[in-house]
Design a protein around this motif. Sequence first.
Motif, PDB file in Angstrom:
ATOM      1  N   ILE A 272       0.863  -1.175   0.000  1.00 29.69           N
ATOM      2  CA  ILE A 272       0.000   0.000   0.000  1.00 29.69           C
ATOM      3  C   ILE A 272       0.898   1.223   0.000  1.00 29.69           C
ATOM      4  CG2 ILE A 272      -1.885   1.201   1.137  1.00 29.69           C
ATOM      5  CD1 ILE A 272      -2.592  -1.628   0.178  1.00 29.69           C
ATOM      6  N   VAL A 273       0.823   2.015  -1.070  1.00 26.59           N
ATOM      7  CA  VAL A 273       1.744   3.150  -1.214  1.00 26.59           C
ATOM      8  C   VAL A 273       0.953   4.423  -1.506  1.00 26.59           C
ATOM      9  CG1 VAL A 273       3.644   1.710  -2.017  1.00 26.59           C
ATOM     10  CG2 VAL A 273       2.051   2.667  -3.671  1.00 26.59           C
ATOM     11  N   PRO A 274       1.374   5.546  -0.903  1.00 28.99           N
ATOM     12  CA  PRO A 274       0.738   6.830  -1.233  1.00 28.99           C
ATOM     13  C   PRO A 274       1.219   7.314  -2.590  1.00 28.99           C
ATOM     14  CG  PRO A 274       2.497   7.168   0.344  1.00 28.99           C
ATOM     15  CD  PRO A 274       2.387   5.684   0.159  1.00 28.99           C
ATOM     16  N   VAL A 275       0.334   7.972  -3.320  1.00 32.11           N
ATOM     17  CA  VAL A 275       0.689   8.540  -4.623  1.00 32.11           C
ATOM     18  C   VAL A 275       0.186   9.975  -4.661  1.00 32.11           C
ATOM     19  CG1 VAL A 275       0.679   6.342  -5.839  1.00 32.11           C
ATOM     20  CG2 VAL A 275      -1.437   7.652  -5.674  1.00 32.11           C
ATOM     21  N   SER A 276       0.717  10.757  -5.590  1.00 31.86           N
ATOM     22  CA  SER A 276       0.314  12.152  -5.692  1.00 31.86           C
ATOM     23  C   SER A 276      -1.141  12.235  -6.110  1.00 31.86           C
ATOM     24  CB  SER A 276       1.202  12.886  -6.701  1.00 31.86           C
ATOM     25  OG  SER A 276       1.122  12.277  -7.977  1.00 31.86           O
ATOM     26  N   GLY A 277      -1.878  13.158  -5.489  1.00 32.82           N
ATOM     27  CA  GLY A 277      -3.292  13.337  -5.784  1.00 32.82           C
ATOM     28  C   GLY A 277      -3.519  14.499  -6.727  1.00 32.82           C
ATOM     29  N   HIS A 278      -4.789  14.872  -6.879  1.00 37.41           N
ATOM     30  CA  HIS A 278      -5.172  15.949  -7.786  1.00 37.41           C
ATOM     31  C   HIS A 278      -6.289  16.737  -7.132  1.00 37.41           C
ATOM     32  CE1 HIS A 278      -6.069  18.210 -11.352  1.00 37.41           C
ATOM     33  NE2 HIS A 278      -7.281  17.713 -11.431  1.00 37.41           N
ATOM     34  N   LEU A 279      -6.242  18.068  -7.265  1.00 38.11           N
ATOM     35  CA  LEU A 279      -7.264  18.950  -6.709  1.00 38.11           C
ATOM     36  C   LEU A 279      -7.414  18.762  -5.205  1.00 38.11           C
ATOM     37  CD1 LEU A 279     -10.027  18.640  -9.466  1.00 38.11           C
ATOM     38  CD2 LEU A 279      -8.216  20.350  -9.252  1.00 38.11           C
ATOM     39  N   GLY A 280      -6.291  18.604  -4.527  1.00 39.67           N
ATOM     40  CA  GLY A 280      -6.334  18.482  -3.081  1.00 39.67           C
ATOM     41  C   GLY A 280      -6.654  17.096  -2.573  1.00 39.67           C
ATOM     42  N   ALA A 281      -6.809  16.114  -3.464  1.00 34.55           N
ATOM     43  CA  ALA A 281      -7.142  14.756  -3.040  1.00 34.55           C
ATOM     44  C   ALA A 281      -5.875  13.990  -2.691  1.00 34.55           C
ATOM     45  CB  ALA A 281      -7.900  14.031  -4.145  1.00 34.55           C
ATOM     46  N   ALA A 282      -5.931  13.231  -1.599  1.00 39.47           N
ATOM     47  CA  ALA A 282      -4.855  12.305  -1.248  1.00 39.47           C
ATOM     48  C   ALA A 282      -5.207  10.936  -1.817  1.00 39.47           C
ATOM     49  CB  ALA A 282      -4.696  12.231   0.273  1.00 39.47           C
ATOM     50  N   ARG A 283      -4.190  10.185  -2.296  1.00 41.29           N
ATOM     51  CA  ARG A 283      -4.467   8.906  -2.944  1.00 41.29           C
ATOM     52  C   ARG A 283      -3.490   7.848  -2.471  1.00 41.29           C
ATOM     53  NH1 ARG A 283      -3.744   8.409  -8.250  1.00 41.29           N
ATOM     54  NH2 ARG A 283      -5.417   6.895  -8.475  1.00 41.29           N
ATOM     55  N   TRP A 284      -3.974   6.607  -2.472  1.00 43.54           N
ATOM     56  CA  TRP A 284      -3.158   5.446  -2.140  1.00 43.54           C
ATOM     57  C   TRP A 284      -3.431   4.352  -3.174  1.00 43.54           C
ATOM     58  CZ3 TRP A 284      -5.572   8.644   1.124  1.00 43.54           C
ATOM     59  CH2 TRP A 284      -4.853   9.165   2.217  1.00 43.54           C
TER      60      TRP A 284
END
Length: 252
Positions: free
Chosen positions: A8-20
């Motif tokens: 499970i890794v974090p990735v860059s989000g868009h429009l203020g969203a955090a993503r994994w």
Amino acid sequence: MSEPLIDIVPVSGHLGAARWQAVAPRGAVAGVASLRPIIPVGPSTPELTVYVDPAWRRRGIGSRLLAAVRAQVAEPRLVADVVPGSPGEAFCQRHGFRHARSRRHHLLTYCDVHRAWLGELVDAEHAGYRLTHWTGDLPDAPRVEELLRSPSRPGNALLTAVDADGDLAAYAVAVVGVLPETRAQQWGPAVLSGHRGRRLGRWVNAALIQRLSEVHPHVTGIETATAEGDRHLQDLGFRLVRRTHLYVSRST
């Protein structure tokens, strides 16, 4: 393949969203989770989205994604918008989320908008009130008043507000996706206490629709969601496209 081999890794989000992402060996993405504010201005409970590819389900990947989200965010309460009877609803129930309310999702397409009638709505006088617009990219958790005091600039967000003697009375926000996305997401309209009953919601929403087509002419439609039983969007040409259930996690 055993579940522990999934990272499970974090990735860059868009429009203020955090993503994994749940990443399997050789880089295959087995599932994703994202977190974004429901209303992209001011403090709000973040909205959770979890998706696991059908081929990878029933291995605890969704639970691990949820655990990763909870481990990295300070907000104890999350909300999730799911289709009734779907695996997403079962996931929420299994993880202690409670059903808060039903929502109606609407779509307005510009080809169905009567532009002259829309202009009449926008130009109608509302004594003591005036319209204000702001455009740009949304910073993290801004307040509407702060945005209206800052200069407009190119960006994917549009804020339309109504003020009375310098005080905020109502507002609506639209955010445009990355090209070639042709739909915008709308939040609001929100009418502040003390200013309700004056049809400000319809006014500010009509102005947002008109202004959005001018600033982002490639946009062909606007999506939004309201509580079940709210019918004001039909006046502006929005049509119902689906219903969902909003679930809220219990504070820990």
